[in-house]
Design an enzyme around this catalytic site. Structure first.
Site, short mmCIF file in Angstrom:
data_model
loop_
_atom_site.label_atom_id
_atom_site.label_comp_id
_atom_site.label_asym_id
_atom_site.label_seq_id
_atom_site.Cartn_x
_atom_site.Cartn_y
_atom_site.Cartn_z
N GLY A 11 0.83 -1.21 0.00
CA GLY A 11 0.00 0.00 0.00
C GLY A 11 0.86 1.25 0.00
O GLY A 11 1.68 1.44 0.89
N GLY A 13 -0.36 4.41 0.11
CA GLY A 13 -1.19 5.56 0.50
C GLY A 13 -0.36 6.45 1.41
O GLY A 13 0.88 6.46 1.33
N PHE A 14 -1.02 7.16 2.31
CA PHE A 14 -0.28 8.09 3.18
C PHE A 14 0.74 7.37 4.05
O PHE A 14 1.88 7.83 4.19
CB PHE A 14 -1.26 8.87 4.05
CG PHE A 14 -1.97 9.95 3.29
CD1 PHE A 14 -1.34 11.14 3.00
CD2 PHE A 14 -3.28 9.77 2.86
CE1 PHE A 14 -1.98 12.14 2.29
CE2 PHE A 14 -3.93 10.76 2.16
CZ PHE A 14 -3.28 11.95 1.87
N GLY A 15 0.35 6.25 4.65
CA GLY A 15 1.24 5.56 5.57
C GLY A 15 2.38 4.87 4.85
O GLY A 15 3.57 5.05 5.17
N GLU A 171 -18.21 17.99 3.50
CA GLU A 171 -17.50 18.61 2.37
C GLU A 171 -18.23 18.34 1.06
O GLU A 171 -18.37 19.24 0.22
CB GLU A 171 -16.05 18.09 2.33
CG GLU A 171 -15.27 18.64 3.52
CD GLU A 171 -13.84 18.12 3.68
OE1 GLU A 171 -13.11 18.71 4.47
OE2 GLU A 171 -13.47 17.14 3.03
N ASP A 300 -5.14 3.42 8.20
CA ASP A 300 -6.56 3.05 8.31
C ASP A 300 -6.77 1.57 8.54
O ASP A 300 -7.87 1.15 8.89
CB ASP A 300 -7.30 3.44 7.02
CG ASP A 300 -7.63 4.92 6.98
OD1 ASP A 300 -7.20 5.65 7.90
OD2 ASP A 300 -8.31 5.35 6.04
N ALA A 316 -5.15 11.08 7.63
CA ALA A 316 -3.84 11.02 7.00
C ALA A 316 -2.67 11.25 7.97
O ALA A 316 -1.66 10.52 7.91
CB ALA A 316 -3.79 12.01 5.84
C1 FAD Z 1 -13.11 11.15 0.61
C2 FAD Z 1 -12.12 11.13 1.73
C3 FAD Z 1 -11.78 12.32 2.35
C4 FAD Z 1 -10.84 12.34 3.39
N1 FAD Z 1 -10.52 13.53 3.96
C5 FAD Z 1 -9.53 13.56 4.88
C6 FAD Z 1 -9.08 14.81 5.42
O1 FAD Z 1 -9.59 15.88 5.06
N2 FAD Z 1 -8.06 14.79 6.31
C7 FAD Z 1 -7.47 13.62 6.71
O2 FAD Z 1 -6.52 13.67 7.49
N3 FAD Z 1 -7.89 12.44 6.25
C8 FAD Z 1 -8.90 12.37 5.34
N4 FAD Z 1 -9.32 11.16 4.84
C9 FAD Z 1 -8.76 9.94 5.42
C10 FAD Z 1 -7.37 9.65 4.86
O3 FAD Z 1 -7.38 9.75 3.46
C11 FAD Z 1 -6.96 8.27 5.32
O4 FAD Z 1 -6.95 8.23 6.72
C12 FAD Z 1 -5.59 7.92 4.78
O5 FAD Z 1 -5.63 7.83 3.39
C13 FAD Z 1 -5.11 6.60 5.38
O6 FAD Z 1 -3.87 6.30 4.83
P1 FAD Z 1 -3.44 4.78 4.63
O7 FAD Z 1 -2.03 4.81 4.17
O8 FAD Z 1 -3.79 3.98 5.82
O9 FAD Z 1 -4.39 4.24 3.47
P2 FAD Z 1 -4.67 4.80 2.01
O10 FAD Z 1 -4.17 6.19 1.85
O11 FAD Z 1 -6.10 4.52 1.74
O12 FAD Z 1 -3.75 3.88 1.09
C14 FAD Z 1 -3.95 2.51 0.97
C15 FAD Z 1 -3.20 2.06 -0.27
O13 FAD Z 1 -3.16 0.64 -0.28
C16 FAD Z 1 -3.45 0.18 -1.57
N5 FAD Z 1 -3.99 -1.17 -1.40
C17 FAD Z 1 -5.10 -1.52 -0.72
N6 FAD Z 1 -5.25 -2.85 -0.73
C18 FAD Z 1 -4.22 -3.35 -1.44
C19 FAD Z 1 -3.82 -4.66 -1.79
N7 FAD Z 1 -4.51 -5.73 -1.41
N8 FAD Z 1 -2.70 -4.82 -2.54
C20 FAD Z 1 -1.99 -3.73 -2.94
N9 FAD Z 1 -2.31 -2.47 -2.62
C21 FAD Z 1 -3.40 -2.28 -1.88
C22 FAD Z 1 -4.41 1.19 -2.13
O14 FAD Z 1 -4.43 1.17 -3.56
C23 FAD Z 1 -3.86 2.49 -1.56
O15 FAD Z 1 -2.91 3.07 -2.42
C24 FAD Z 1 -10.26 11.12 3.82
C25 FAD Z 1 -10.61 9.93 3.20
C26 FAD Z 1 -11.52 9.92 2.15
C27 FAD Z 1 -11.88 8.63 1.47
#
Ligand code: FAD
Length: 423
Positions: A11, A13-15, A171, A300, A316
């Protein structure tokens, strides 16, 4: 020569991306796996869904973000499981990938609280595809309303329902209200600003429940000033193709947005470990998955509590700080437990209002919106995106125009008559 430890990050994403960037140039071999080729700035997805920004403004290729890190390899693939006994990750392509350290950062998806059949009618926004589909749905509804002679059908086309009063719902509702009531109405001949109805439904007693009650009230007022009908304390009991039932009333609509719940990725199932109600892996205070000394879960997809025992929010900054922390653990730079530093919470309502909670300092209105803008531009990945977003916002601010109002794909809508369906 000693073998370098292999770190696999699932993944970007942010983390996951934060962890990968921090491992760049360190004496480890890193593999980042993501099922998408881009990192997505989810907090601005609602602006793509409401035609204020284009997808490329808020997403960037993972490969190019990490291009300057020679010890980091990027794979476009989907992880389908973990085989802890073999220290490897199973991929959809059929391959397995060995690791010495594994960071699970797979995020979350929507949850319909056991009503998965609602997903087809009330999509959420989690990906670029979701946001462009939502944009299409809103814009097609407006186009069809322009030529619809039947008043009830026309009203249904011009009714937009958002379910869930958290930051995303607030939003989205604010942005749809501005789009439908201000930005585009002047381009149409038979749609006036007051034709459209935007309804925000929240089952709890207030919007933005994670904010102090006083800011929730201000957000509610700001939404109402934009013309949004806020319905609090009312749970949706039915979602169908063209109506939402709430409090015994069937609201006819062609556009329903789901912003009510999230469900973590299946990482807990892969490992057979304990998860919370949202499916998040319950991690130890060092973010290790209980029972494993080499697998971390962050962002998340992890359930983690702070010093006071409160669950950390799915935002995030939590994911990013956790990404940095696990790297420090892997590089043996720390043995202290993870501690989240909360710098505050923000949510925006339309084009010029926001609420911001920085603990003792609480702001609302234009000043909060300015801070919201600066923070979001600052955290966007890449100079091109930052510049483009600033230019789009400035243009939108002064002209009310929505520059990304493109409807792509065929415009035929095979959906049935909403009046018949809700009868
Ligand atoms: C519409 C929306 C608005 C938001 N607004 C805010 C805000 O204003 N402020 C804020 O702080 N937070 C906000 N958030 C929350 C924030 O985006 C999340 O908390 C953050 O993205 C979590 O980061 P993460 O790295 O855990 O997961 P994510 O950023 O969701 O990244 C997960 C990654 O894992 C990948 N992935 C998933 N499963 C697999 C798999 N099986 N194999 C390979 N890759 C995989 C995905 O493609 C993705 O790239 C919002 C979320 C959404 C949906």
């Amino acid at each position: 020569m000693a073998k370098r430890p292999r770190v696999v990050i699932v993944g970007a994403g942010f983390g996951g991306l934060e962890a990968a960037k921090r491992l760049a140039g360190k004496p480890v071999d890193v593999t980042v796996i993501d099922r998408r080729n881009h990192h997505l700035f989810q907090p601005l997805l609602y602006q793509v869904a409401t035609a204020a920004l284009s997808p490329a403004d808020i997403a960037a290729p993972i490969r190019s973000i990490l291009a300057k890190a020679p010890n980091v390899r990027v794979l476009l693939d989907t992880a389908t499981g973990v085989i802890p006994l073999a220290n490897s990750v199973r991929l959809a392509s059929g391959r397995t990938l060995p690791y010495d350290w594994l960071i699970l950062a797979t995020g979350a998806r929507h949850s319909y609280f056991g009503r998965d059949d609602w997903a087809a009618h009330a999509p959420g926004i989690k990906s670029i595809e979701d946001a462009t589909a939502m944009r299409r749905s809103v814009l097609i509804a407006l186009e069809r309303a322009e030529t619809e002679s039947d008043l009830k059908r026309r009203n249904a086309l011009l009714t937009f329902v958002v379910i869930g009063g958290g930051p995303t719902g607030v939003e989205m509702a604010g942005a749809i209200a501005e789009l439908a009531r201000q930005s585009v109405s002047r381009d149409f001949r038979s749609i006036t600003p007051h034709c459209s109805r935007v309804i925000l439904i929240e089952a709890g007693p207030r919007v933005l429940p994670a904010f102090p009650p006083e800011l929730s009230k201000r957000a509610c007022r700001a939404l109402e000033q934009l013309g949004v009908e806020v319905r609090l304390g009312e749970a949706v009991t039915e979602v169908a193709g063209h109506h939402v039932r709430v409090g015994g009333e069937a609201i006819l609509t062609h556009t329903i947005v789901w912003a009510a719940g999230v469900q973590a990725s299946p990482a807990a199932e892969w490992l057979g470990v304990r998860s919370d109600r949202s499916g998040r892996v319950v991690v130890d205070n060092d973010l290790l998955v209980p029972g494993y000394r080499d697998i971390f879960a962050i962002g998340d997809t992890a359930a983690c509590v702070n010093d006071r025992g409160d669950m950390l929010p799915g935002v995030a900054p939590v994911a990013k700080q956790q990404g940095r922390y696990v790297v420090d653990r892997i590089l043996s730079r720390t043995i202290a437990p993870f501690r989240y530093r909360d710098y505050g919470n923000m949510a925006t309502i339309g084009r010029r209002r926001a609420v911001a909670d920085f603990g003792r300092v609480r702001l609302s209105g234009f000043s909060a919106w300015l801070i919201w803008c600066v923070a979001h531009v600052f955290f966007l990945v890449g100079f091109r995106s930052r510049l483009s977003v600033v230019l789009h916002w400035a243009w939108n601010y002064f002209t009310f125009a929505r520059s990304a109002r493109l409807i792509t794909g065929p415009i035929d809508n095979p959906r049935a008559n909403p009046l018949a369906e809700a009868a």
